[in-house]
Design an enzyme around this catalytic site. Sequence first.
Site, short mmCIF file in Angstrom:
data_model
loop_
_atom_site.label_atom_id
_atom_site.label_comp_id
_atom_site.label_asym_id
_atom_site.label_seq_id
_atom_site.Cartn_x
_atom_site.Cartn_y
_atom_site.Cartn_z
N CYS A 1 -2.53 -7.78 8.44
CA CYS A 1 -1.63 -8.71 8.66
C CYS A 1 -1.15 -9.12 10.36
O CYS A 1 -1.97 -9.19 10.90
CB CYS A 1 -0.24 -8.79 7.72
SG CYS A 1 0.76 -10.24 7.71
N HIS B 1 -2.28 -8.30 2.41
CA HIS B 1 -2.04 -7.14 2.03
C HIS B 1 -2.47 -6.74 0.48
O HIS B 1 -2.87 -7.51 -0.33
CB HIS B 1 -0.35 -7.08 1.76
CG HIS B 1 0.34 -7.34 2.89
ND1 HIS B 1 0.36 -6.82 4.21
CD2 HIS B 1 1.19 -8.55 3.52
CE1 HIS B 1 1.28 -7.14 4.96
NE2 HIS B 1 1.66 -8.28 4.78
#
Length: 480
Positions: free
Chosen positions: A333, A415
């Site tokens: 991310c 994630h």
Amino acid sequence: MSGLLVTGTSSDAGKSLVVTGLCRAWARQGVRVAPFKAQNMSNNSMVCADGAEIGRAQYLQCEAAGVEASGVHNPVLLKPGSDRQAFVVVRGKPAGRLEAGEYATGRTHLAEAAFAAYEELRASVDLVVTEGAGSPAEINLRAGDYVNMGLARRFGLPVALVGDIDRGGVLAALYGTWALLDDEDRALLRTFVINKFRGDASVLTPGLDEISRRTGLSCAGVLPWLTDVWLDSEDALSIGRWRPDGDAMSERLSVAVVRFPRTSNATDVDALAAEPGIDVHITTDLDRCREADLLVLPGSRATVDDLAWLRRQGLDAVVTERAAAGRPVLGICGGYEMLVETIEDAVESSAGTVTGLGVLAGRVTFHDEKVLARPNERWKGHDVDGYEIHHGVVDAEPTFPGGSASGSVWGTIWHGTFENDGFRRAWLTEVAAAVGSAWTPDLTAPGFRARRSAMIDALADACEASLDLDHLLEVAQEAP
């Protein structure tokens, strides 16, 4: 309908753990139970099946209770972006920002959203087990409180107080919490639980009896130190207990995870730490980051600011040197966003256009609208699912689940991907090959999600063995 507020003498006293254990224990008894946390302040969040973003701890508590997680279980989530500002999520969706000066006085609308969610939830189940935040003795914040005694007063909730004996001074913390509350708040305190005890619990008895005598609170039990239980935390990068028991693999891989000032979703590395033969260290040490077999840049709630910090530490040179030498680097991310060529950000910062580390092709553009999703795909024959929580969108050719790869550098905006056992082990095998290691995965080891579910059961077992669940249920049934 019943309710119980589980609060603590401090942050990290064990509120989340106790709520999780109680939810699983009562669910196993056939009680229709659900968790609730009015407000969570954490950068460790999860996307529910309905697209709502909530605290990771509450998502896990829903799993323990056997209910589908949604925004009703954590109606207000505050995600710190700096020391003086937090991004606000209400019922799972972005809802502006909260400045430091507004924390005590500017949250009336958030309180009403939390109260409405609690009313909705309690109408659908037999028992709501509510988790407080921090400590109810934070009397400087009492006027605007709606997550501890403010919530308890609104709904007449009886309160169980959790104290962490491992940090010392637990008897003083219990008594001090009781003493600091005003009479109307104190009247809702019913019982207390001691957490993380090691040794002979009978040694505690005189002290516990004295606390009960002075306060009128009952003791609901003493939870032992649980070496095999390590549940998703709200903020801390704490992965030490994930190492499998008896992990004696001779061939090992070392992993260095950069500790950013604004790390988010730290649990992404838990699955790596749980893999036999993988040694994970959270660090800012240049030598450890340089020498590890794998360097991980985790998620960040302030990508541009944390990238600037990375450069001030000299870690940018470590990343580029590793990439040039074919030494594995992974960005997740915000960490992935740092690895590309250019970052255009007018949302999380006012920096404008920033040069990235340039070890992966691509450009990041931050948008006002947050992406919340539960994607999935296949990678080299393995199913991979994850979840997305981001404003930055990376324009790059997709060559890796949720991102891209070049040589021994990988980046993903997703994630949770490494919780997929087959994918994680196959990818770590590629990491091992890149550094010339003979490490191979132990295919007989329990999978990550199965191990986490087993830990919830172990926690519920401990609650059943060490806490007076019948008494706690009687206390909960006092709620109107």
